[in-house]
Design a protein around this motif. Structure first.
Motif, mmCIF file in Angstrom:
data_model
loop_
_atom_site.group_PDB
_atom_site.id
_atom_site.type_symbol
_atom_site.label_atom_id
_atom_site.label_comp_id
_atom_site.label_asym_id
_atom_site.label_seq_id
_atom_site.Cartn_x
_atom_site.Cartn_y
_atom_site.Cartn_z
ATOM 1 N N GLY A 229 0.804 -1.212 0.000
ATOM 2 C CA GLY A 229 0.000 0.000 0.000
ATOM 3 C C GLY A 229 0.834 1.258 0.000
ATOM 4 O O GLY A 229 2.047 1.234 -0.242
ATOM 5 N N GLU B 236 1.064 -2.795 6.393
ATOM 6 C CA GLU B 236 0.060 -3.200 5.400
ATOM 7 C C GLU B 236 -0.331 -4.671 5.554
ATOM 8 O O GLU B 236 -1.494 -5.016 5.412
ATOM 9 C CB GLU B 236 0.565 -2.918 3.981
ATOM 10 N N GLU C 256 -4.127 -5.524 6.216
ATOM 11 C CA GLU C 256 -4.872 -6.177 5.137
ATOM 12 C C GLU C 256 -5.182 -7.646 5.396
ATOM 13 O O GLU C 256 -6.263 -8.111 5.044
ATOM 14 C CB GLU C 256 -4.137 -6.008 3.810
ATOM 15 N N GLU D 58 -9.944 -3.910 2.908
ATOM 16 C CA GLU D 58 -9.472 -2.535 2.717
ATOM 17 C C GLU D 58 -10.697 -1.641 2.693
ATOM 18 O O GLU D 58 -11.388 -1.556 1.677
ATOM 19 C CB GLU D 58 -8.692 -2.406 1.416
#
Length: 144
Positions: free
Chosen positions: A39, A54, A58, A109
């Motif tokens: 990201g 991330e 995620e 997300e």
């Protein structure tokens, strides 16, 4: 508009890469495509810290960085709109080795939910699966 600074983490298992499967419009058309977990780098954050964050955000797992693989500059168009990313790429490992047994992970997300899958490097190199960002396939061939 300015380029976005991003980072991606490559996890390998038996010559397969863990990739997020997405569907929609992309720079090569419309349909299914793949991208590693990663990201946007936040202001004041190192890219190596971003990739760890991330993975936690995620797919809720901790990773460690094995090594830096390189930087890609991805310039693309979708529906006539210009996109520009500068992306730091890392080879990473799960800290919990049992996670390599999982076949997929749920990726959350915001309001969007997708899933990861293990995609063979051969399918990527042969063009059977579309991998983004542009240039990542070539970087993988040189570094894996």
């Amino acid at each position: 508009m300015y380029p976005k600074a991003k980072t991606l983490g490559i996890i390998m298992r038996n010559n397969k890469i863990l990739l997020e499967e997405q569907e929609g419009k992309h720079s090569k058309g419309t349909g299914i495509y793949y991208r590693p977990i990663g990201g946007t780098i936040e202001l004041g954050e190192k890219s190596s810290d971003t990739i760890k964050r991330e993975y936690i955000e995620e797919i809720a797992v901790d990773i460690e960085i094995k090594r830096y693989m390189g930087c890609l500059e991805n310039i693309f168009r979708i529906d006539g709109n210009l996109g520009h990313e500068i992306i730091q790429i890392y080879l990473v490992d799960f800290i919990d080795q049992n996670l390599y047994r999982k076949e997929n992970f749920k990726v959350v997300e915001g309001r969007k939910t997708t899933f990861t899958k293990w995609v063979s490097l051969e399918e990527i190199i042969d063009g059977k699966k579309i991998l983004f960002p542009n240039g990542l396939t070539e970087l993988l061939q040189k570094n894996i």
